[in-house]
Structure formats: structure tokens, C-alpha cells
Design a protein around this motif. Structure first.
Motif, mmCIF file in Angstrom:
data_model
loop_
_atom_site.group_PDB
_atom_site.id
_atom_site.type_symbol
_atom_site.label_atom_id
_atom_site.label_comp_id
_atom_site.label_asym_id
_atom_site.label_seq_id
_atom_site.Cartn_x
_atom_site.Cartn_y
_atom_site.Cartn_z
ATOM 1 N N ILE A 34 123.571 19.045 -29.317
ATOM 2 C CA ILE A 34 122.114 19.168 -29.372
ATOM 3 C C ILE A 34 121.645 20.019 -28.197
ATOM 4 O O ILE A 34 121.891 19.687 -27.040
ATOM 5 N N VAL A 35 121.011 21.125 -28.531
ATOM 6 C CA VAL A 35 120.519 22.043 -27.508
ATOM 7 C C VAL A 35 119.027 21.793 -27.326
ATOM 8 O O VAL A 35 118.295 21.748 -28.303
ATOM 9 N N THR A 36 118.609 21.597 -26.079
ATOM 10 C CA THR A 36 117.191 21.278 -25.856
ATOM 11 C C THR A 36 116.500 22.345 -25.033
ATOM 12 O O THR A 36 117.127 23.061 -24.264
ATOM 13 N N LYS A 37 115.191 22.384 -25.211
ATOM 14 C CA LYS A 37 114.375 23.316 -24.433
ATOM 15 C C LYS A 37 113.759 22.557 -23.278
ATOM 16 O O LYS A 37 113.202 21.478 -23.467
ATOM 17 N N SER A 38 113.814 23.136 -22.079
ATOM 18 C CA SER A 38 113.134 22.527 -20.934
ATOM 19 C C SER A 38 111.625 22.708 -21.078
ATOM 20 O O SER A 38 111.168 23.581 -21.814
ATOM 21 N N VAL A 39 110.892 21.881 -20.342
ATOM 22 C CA VAL A 39 109.429 21.941 -20.414
ATOM 23 C C VAL A 39 108.918 23.350 -20.107
ATOM 24 O O VAL A 39 107.999 23.846 -20.754
ATOM 25 N N LEU A 40 109.551 24.019 -19.138
ATOM 26 C CA LEU A 40 109.102 25.365 -18.777
ATOM 27 C C LEU A 40 109.086 26.300 -19.991
ATOM 28 O O LEU A 40 108.176 27.108 -20.153
ATOM 29 N N CYS A 41 110.103 26.162 -20.849
ATOM 30 C CA CYS A 41 110.163 27.019 -22.047
ATOM 31 C C CYS A 41 109.009 26.694 -22.988
ATOM 32 O O CYS A 41 108.483 27.572 -23.666
ATOM 33 N N LEU A 94 125.089 31.972 -26.065
ATOM 34 C CA LEU A 94 124.992 32.960 -24.980
ATOM 35 C C LEU A 94 126.360 33.555 -24.654
ATOM 36 O O LEU A 94 127.383 32.915 -24.911
ATOM 37 N N PRO A 95 126.387 34.768 -24.058
ATOM 38 C CA PRO A 95 127.679 35.336 -23.659
ATOM 39 C C PRO A 95 128.440 34.369 -22.748
ATOM 40 O O PRO A 95 127.847 33.730 -21.873
ATOM 41 N N ARG A 96 129.739 34.266 -22.993
ATOM 42 C CA ARG A 96 130.575 33.332 -22.233
ATOM 43 C C ARG A 96 130.789 33.832 -20.802
ATOM 44 O O ARG A 96 131.123 34.994 -20.590
ATOM 45 N N ALA A 150 128.190 24.875 -21.462
ATOM 46 C CA ALA A 150 127.821 26.242 -21.857
ATOM 47 C C ALA A 150 127.160 26.256 -23.232
ATOM 48 O O ALA A 150 127.567 25.515 -24.127
ATOM 49 N N ASP A 151 126.142 27.087 -23.374
ATOM 50 C CA ASP A 151 125.448 27.250 -24.653
ATOM 51 C C ASP A 151 126.235 28.278 -25.478
ATOM 52 O O ASP A 151 126.352 29.437 -25.069
ATOM 53 N N ARG A 160 123.398 28.268 -11.482
ATOM 54 C CA ARG A 160 123.948 27.375 -12.525
ATOM 55 C C ARG A 160 122.976 27.259 -13.692
ATOM 56 O O ARG A 160 123.382 27.246 -14.849
ATOM 57 N N THR A 161 121.683 27.169 -13.372
ATOM 58 C CA THR A 161 120.676 27.036 -14.424
ATOM 59 C C THR A 161 120.672 28.259 -15.335
ATOM 60 O O THR A 161 120.496 28.152 -16.546
ATOM 61 N N MET A 162 120.909 29.422 -14.723
ATOM 62 C CA MET A 162 121.003 30.639 -15.520
ATOM 63 C C MET A 162 122.258 30.625 -16.398
ATOM 64 O O MET A 162 122.276 31.104 -17.511
ATOM 65 N N MET A 163 123.319 30.043 -15.821
ATOM 66 C CA MET A 163 124.581 29.985 -16.556
ATOM 67 C C MET A 163 124.479 28.986 -17.717
ATOM 68 O O MET A 163 124.931 29.258 -18.816
ATOM 69 N N TRP A 164 123.852 27.839 -17.457
ATOM 70 C CA TRP A 164 123.754 26.758 -18.457
ATOM 71 C C TRP A 164 122.285 26.383 -18.690
ATOM 72 O O TRP A 164 121.885 25.230 -18.408
ATOM 73 N N PRO A 165 121.479 27.268 -19.210
ATOM 74 C CA PRO A 165 120.032 27.021 -19.256
ATOM 75 C C PRO A 165 119.615 25.898 -20.209
ATOM 76 O O PRO A 165 118.493 25.407 -20.100
ATOM 77 N N THR A 166 120.504 25.486 -21.108
ATOM 78 C CA THR A 166 120.113 24.443 -22.075
ATOM 79 C C THR A 166 120.850 23.125 -21.858
ATOM 80 O O THR A 166 120.865 22.275 -22.731
ATOM 81 N N ARG A 167 121.486 22.988 -20.699
ATOM 82 C CA ARG A 167 122.140 21.709 -20.422
ATOM 83 C C ARG A 167 121.088 20.609 -20.386
ATOM 84 O O ARG A 167 120.000 20.809 -19.851
ATOM 85 N N PHE A 168 121.418 19.442 -20.946
ATOM 86 C CA PHE A 168 120.406 18.378 -21.069
ATOM 87 C C PHE A 168 119.961 17.880 -19.687
ATOM 88 O O PHE A 168 118.782 17.620 -19.451
ATOM 89 N N LEU A 169 120.918 17.733 -18.766
ATOM 90 C CA LEU A 169 120.577 17.335 -17.393
ATOM 91 C C LEU A 169 121.394 18.166 -16.397
ATOM 92 O O LEU A 169 122.465 18.652 -16.732
#
Ligand SMILES: [Fe+2]
Ligand SMILES: [Fe+2]
Length: 257
Positions: free
Chosen positions: A30-37, A69-71, A65-66, A248-257
Motif C-alpha cells: 500500500i503506497v500512501t501520500k503524505s499530507v504535504l502531497c 520510481l527508478p531504483r 522503495a517505491d 532518505r525521504t527523496m529516496m523513499w518518498p512513499t514510505r508509510f513511516l
């Protein structure tokens, strides 16, 4: 249902939401969007974990990793972020190329190369401040200071080096636009600072760097990056610097936490 028995036509945004929902279901996690998005879509909203689990039976939250996105490699470098996460690099490379051709010191070239990484990888609002914070632990203090301040300096002319208020800004923001007071205050502080000219040179190279047909190459800057950017051995973002979490956030922008 409509009167003729057919389903009502979806609006554009309903169709986009439905497509997004469909794509999410195709993924293993399950891929989630952060509030900022959601905020940037004009919505003050977030979806809780339990609702997401209920809508996606049998699946867990994405915690890595999402796959869309490019690995990224196991120990990513700045170059890997350029190649896999920066949405546009031509303007950065053109700025750095101008600095290189003008014979500016390597610090100025690096500052040009990195000055807008806030915009191309993260967020537009206050891009100079974000960009500076991202690179601060890895570069000379003068470089991150110059990146931070270029945002304010862009709004103020300096005839001594031939820098006028950008015509592009009149086009983008209208003739009446005036920068916020904190930008004016930072400009005034920067004007008196010993590194003023390093940041000013960024803005000077900046204005000549929007040529869509310019031929530029990241390879020309690999050595300068090697000498001036302290690549952490664990991988950029996997180290413990004060800004590692931003990478890290750029690398894994959709991590749940
Ligand atoms: Fe900028
Ligand atoms: Fe720029």
C-alpha cells in the motif's frame, strides 16, 4: 444513475482519482501520500492506516522503495540522486558550465551545480533554504550559505556585476510583485556578508542558464563533485548527518513511516 439509466460521467478529477486508485491496487504494497502531497493538491487531508488496510485487504504498507520510481543503488551518491531523483538537471548543469567557463573557483561551480536542487528534487517554496540544508553537512560552509542566499539575491539587482531584476520574474510574478519581508531582510544581511559575491555569482550564472537546446553533461562535473562534496561511505541519506533524512525521504518518498 442518470435518467436514461447510464452511470453519470466522471469529472476529470474523479477519473484521475479512479486511475490512481486502480494503480495503487496493482502494487504489492500500500503506497500512501503524505499530507504535504495533499496540501499541494489543495486538500487538508490524510488517510489513516486502518482505512487503507480495509481498502486493500491482504496487503501491508510500503516501508521501503517505491517500485514506480527508478531504483537507487544500495549506497547512493549525489550523482545517483542527479540521475534517479532530480526531475530536471539542465538548468543546474548550464549554471555550473557558465561558472566553469568564466574560470570561477570550484566552490562557485559546485554552488551553481547545486543551487536549485530544492526545486528539482523537493519543493519550490523556499527552495534556496531547503537546498542549503540538504547539502550543508557535505560541502564547504561557503557553498551552502551561497545556495541559501541566492533565493533572496535573485530579487535584487547589483549593477556592479551587471545583474538586473530578472525579466523572467516580471513574466512569472507580474510587475507588482514584491518579495516577503524575510527575503528582504536576508538580502540585506547577505549584502554585508563576506561571502556575498559567491552567492551573487550564482545569480549571475543563473540568468543565462535557461537555454532548452544547451548541450550539457553531468560527467563534466564528476571530478569537482568528488573533490568538493563529502560523499558519506554509508550512502547519501543512509548516514547520520543532520540532513540525511531529507535525502532518505527523496529516496523513499512513499514510505508509510
Ligand atoms: Fe533558485
Ligand atoms: Fe536557478
Amino acid at each position: 444513475m442518470q435518467q436514461d439509466g447510464s452511470a453519470p460521467a466522471m469529472t476529470m478529477s474523479e477519473r484521475a482519482d479512479a486511475l490512481e486508485e486502480h494503480m495503487m491496487h496493482e502494487l504489492e504494497h500500500i503506497v500512501t501520500k503524505s499530507v504535504l502531497c495533499n496540501l499541494v493538491d489543495g486538500k487538508v487531508e490524510m488517510e489513516g492506516g486502518n482505512d487503507l488496510l480495509a481498502r486493500n485487504p491482504g496487503k501491508f504498507m510500503l516501508m521501503g522503495a517505491d517500485p514506480r520510481l527508478p531504483r537507487m543503488p544500495e549506497k547512493p551518491t549525489l550523482i545517483d540522486y542527479f540521475r534517479c531523483r532530480f526531475a530536471s538537471t539542465s538548468h543546474l548543469l548550464q549554471s555550473a558550465t557558465h561558472a566553469l567557463k568564466a574560470g570561477h573557483p570550484e566552490k562557485v561551480v559546485l554552488a551553481g551545480l547545486l543551487h536549485d536542487i530544492g526545486v528539482v528534487s523537493f519543493i519550490r517554496c523556499d527552495h534556496g533554504y531547503w537546498g542549503a540544508q540538504m547539502i550543508e553537512p557535505y560541502v564547504d560552509e561557503e557553498v551552502s550559505w551561497a545556495v541559501k542566499m541566492h533565493q533572496a539575491l535573485r530579487f535584487f539587482p547589483d549593477e556592479s556585476v551587471g545583474y538586473g531584476y530578472p525579466e523572467m520574474y516580471v513574466k512569472l510574478f507580474g510587475p507588482e510583485y514584491r518579495p516577503e519581508p524575510y527575503i528582504v531582510a536576508d538580502y540585506e544581511r547577505a549584502r554585508k556578508h563576506k561571502w556575498y559575491m559567491t552567492s551573487r555569482l550564482i545569480t549571475l550564472n543563473d540568468i543565462y542558464s535557461f537555454d532548452p537546446s544547451a548541450k550539457v553533461n553531468l560527467d563534466d562535473f564528476v571530478d569537482i563533485i568528488g573533490r568538493n562534496f563529502r560523499q558519506p561511505k554509508e550512502g547519501l541519506g543512509l548516514d547520520s548527518s543532520p540532513s540525511a533524512h531529507m535525502w532518505r525521504t527523496m529516496m523513499w518518498p512513499t514510505r508509510f513511516l
